[in-house]
Design an enzyme around this catalytic site. Structure first.
Site, PDB file in Angstrom:
ATOM      1  CG  HIS A 311     -22.537  -6.434  33.956  1.00 21.24           C
ATOM      2  ND1 HIS A 311     -23.393  -7.487  33.737  1.00 21.24           N
ATOM      3  CD2 HIS A 311     -21.534  -6.568  33.040  1.00 21.24           C
ATOM      4  CE1 HIS A 311     -22.928  -8.230  32.744  1.00 21.24           C
ATOM      5  NE2 HIS A 311     -21.806  -7.691  32.303  1.00 21.24           N
ATOM      6  CG  ASP A 347     -22.385  -7.120  26.606  1.00 17.63           C
ATOM      7  OD1 ASP A 347     -21.587  -6.177  26.466  1.00 17.63           O
ATOM      8  OD2 ASP A 347     -22.099  -8.163  27.228  1.00 17.63           O
ATOM      9  CG  HIS A 349     -20.849 -10.872  29.607  1.00 22.35           C
ATOM     10  ND1 HIS A 349     -19.967 -10.164  28.813  1.00 22.35           N
ATOM     11  CD2 HIS A 349     -20.178 -11.972  30.032  1.00 22.35           C
ATOM     12  CE1 HIS A 349     -18.812 -10.803  28.767  1.00 22.35           C
ATOM     13  NE2 HIS A 349     -18.910 -11.901  29.491  1.00 22.35           N
ATOM     14  CG  ASP A 438     -19.256  -8.604  25.075  1.00 23.93           C
ATOM     15  OD1 ASP A 438     -20.326  -8.471  24.450  1.00 23.93           O
ATOM     16  OD2 ASP A 438     -19.182  -8.438  26.303  1.00 23.93           O
TER      17      ASP A 438
END
Length: 592
Positions: A311, A347, A349, A438
């Site tokens: 991120h 991931d 996200h 995740d």
């Protein structure tokens, strides 16, 4: 017998009455204070007879034996003319002889609410139960000592049969294999455990040091590391290397946190005085692993690092990430000689930071599979239409899931029909996996359903792309049992173990299929190899995609079934007959 008892009772009452009168005569010469005390004792003494109130108000004895200042009060009391002013003026007489209650406080019952946080998923639990309501982990489980090999539902009881069994297997492995001829390198440094949130908020932060501890415990219990994997020494990344990825202002902002006890870049992205060092170590390990793998000194590697990085953009830290480890590794591989680098980010996200860094770079292909839900899922970026810019269109491939709960079949179907065809056409020299776990089953943030077998299968599918030159970098993943079991499965594939069961016919979910077709339709403009696959998928799965819409339409046009037995049964049969005539000759929804 009964009469004697009555007489005795009268005699006792008479004696009591006399004693009361005598005491009252004595009170008149002692003043009001003495009266107050003795009257109190009289009441206490006569209460056992049940007649104390009558004795005190016996006017035949009281009138002639009380002081003059008290007598008018008794007269008013007898006549019913006693006022509040009289009571106030003679307060000492009317007050009861009780203990001083000026310091009295009501009894407060303190109900202590038992609250504890699950070591596995960090969720709060109320009550004295021993097992987490969300994930089923025992609050004193041995997951930080044995990793996912520890029993989830029982308390850690020291050395277990599992531990002894694993130690025996590890000794056999060590006798057959030494670290010097291992093909897989592991990057880890204990100083990264010092990065932590100083003050806990409502519950423990999901990005916590226990994530690495659980993975390390699982690898140690399985005999993989230390043992079959080769450790590389850690170093801190230099400012010059970081400036190839991040702005100088961003680098300075991260460095500043080393002089602050506790700070935040965003409400969920914390830092303490050790965070800058941990971030430099993580980036340095990823850079060295990439160059070591590409140079051939080891075949592949796993970066067991934190804080995560995908991120972190050019100018900002966010989403628990400080420096972009995957971007640093990609440029390190290119510095070592790689011309094209593939980054696959699974991931849950979207890796908005990695995309921002490379969306104008045709030499780095970024493919991300993530929950998107029309931009409602964090961080909101990563739609299928984000393909790269300024001459690098097609360098970003986003596969945005439209819902949660996505599992193995959807991911592997996307790999077969999107990831591998595009990656093969791109022909990379080096592959990096941004391995957030995740999306794993049980993760409290991702809420998806990928299993360790699914992760090992995806790793195996990418393994052969670049001749095994593969670096896996840890990103997210917040259920300790899920992240440790998934990471262990991935590392076993890196060590040459097969992913397990063979792939059968993979049937995606309807939502997953629609996402894959949508992305293929966009990306076939940049990757011609997708054209034939897209047409084939449409013909093979087109009816499957439209089935739900047709069923809903049919449900809307058909009359309610209860009309068949009610007053509208005639209307029901007429409408059904008309629908049958209209649909005659059309293919059945359930035809093969």
């Amino acid at each position: 017998m009964g009469s004697e008892t009555i007489k005795t009772g009268r005699l006792a009452n008479g004696e009591t009455q006399k004693s009361v009168h005598k005491e009252k005569r004595g009170l008149s010469s002692n003043g009001m204070n003495g009266k107050h005390e003795n009257l109190g004792s009289n009441r206490a003494g006569t209460s056992s007879s049940g007649e104390g109130y009558d004795l005190m108000m016996n006017t035949g004895d009281v009138d002639g034996n009380l002081d003059g200042d008290i007598e008018p009060v008794f007269k008013k009391a007898r006549q019913g003319d006693l006022t509040f002013q009289d009571i106030h003026d003679n307060g000492d007489f009317f007050d009861e002889d009780e203990e001083d209650d000026s310091d009295w406080e009501p009894v407060q019952k303190h109900v202590e609410l038992i609250k504890w946080f699950c070591v596995n998923c960090t969720m709060v639990n109320l009550g004295d139960g021993a097992v987490c309501d969300l994930c089923g982990e025992h609050k004193d489980s041995g997951i930080l000592r044995l990793g996912y090999f520890a029993s989830p539902s029982s308390q850690d009881a020291g050395c277990s049969e599992v531990e002894f069994e694993m130690k025996g297997k590890n000794k056999e492995m060590h006798s057959q294999l030494s670290a010097s001829n291992s093909s897989t390198a592991i990057g880890f440094d204990e100083r990264m455990l010092l990065h932590s949130e100083v003050q806990m908020k409502s519950h423990p932060h999901p990005e916590r040091s226990d994530r690495l501890r659980a993975i390390a415990a699982s690898l140690a219990t399985a005999g993989l590391f230390p043992g079959r994997c080769y450790p590389i020494s850690a170093r801190e990344i230099t400012r010059e290397e970081l400036q190839m990825v991040h702005s100088l202002e961003h680098i300075q902002d991260v460095e500043l946190t080393s002089h602050i006890f506790s700070s935040y870049f965003t409400p969920d992205t914390y830092a303490n005085e050790h965070s800058a060092c941990a971030a430099r170590l993580a980036a340095g390990l990823c850079a060295d692993l990439a160059s070591t793998i590409f140079s051939g000194r080891v075949k592949n590697g796993f970066a067991m690092v934190r804080p995560p990085g995908h991120h972190a953009g050019v100018r900002e830290a966010m989403g628990f990430c400080l420096h972009n480890n995957a971007a640093v590794a990609a440029l390190a591989a290119q510095a070592a000689g790689a011309k094209k680098v593939l980054i696959v980010d699974w991931d849950v996200h979207h890796g908005n930071g990695t995309q921002e860094i490379f969306d104008q770079n045709k030499s780095v292909l970024y493919i991300s599979l993530h929950r998107h839900e029309g931009g409602k899922f964090y961080p909101g970026t990563g739609s299928a239409n984000e393909v790269g810019r300024n001459g690098a269109e097609g360098s970003c491939v986003n596969i945005p899931w439209s819902r949660g709960g996505v599992g193995d079949n959807d991911y592997i179907f996307a790999f077969q029909n999107l990831v591998l065809p595009i990656a093969t056409e791109f022909a990379p020299d080096f592959t990096i996996i941004s391995a957030g776990f995740d999306a794993a089953r049980g993760d409290p943030l991702g809420c998806c359903d990928v299993t360790p077998a699914g992760y090992s299968r995806m790793t195996d599918m990418l393994y052969t792309l670049t001749g095994g030159k593969l670096l896996v970098i840890l990103e997210g993943g917040y259920n300790l049992r899920s992240i440790s079991s998934s990471a262990t499965s991935v590392i076993k594939v890196l060590l040459g173990e097969g992913p397990g069961s063979e792939l059968g016919n993979i049937a995606p979910s309807r939502a997953g299929l629609q996402t894959v077709l949508e992305v293929m339709k966009i990306q076939m403009n940049f990757w011609p190899s997708l054209g034939s696959s897209y047409a084939k998928l449409q013909s093979q799965w087109g009816a499957y995609c439209n089935t739900r819409k047709q069923i809903k339409k049919r449900q809307r046009t058909e009359p309610p079934i209860w009309w068949k037995w009610g007053r509208k049964r005639l209307l029901y049969h007429i409408l059904v007959r008309r629908l049958h005539v209209k649909s005659k000759g059309k293919p059945s929804l359930h035809s093969s």
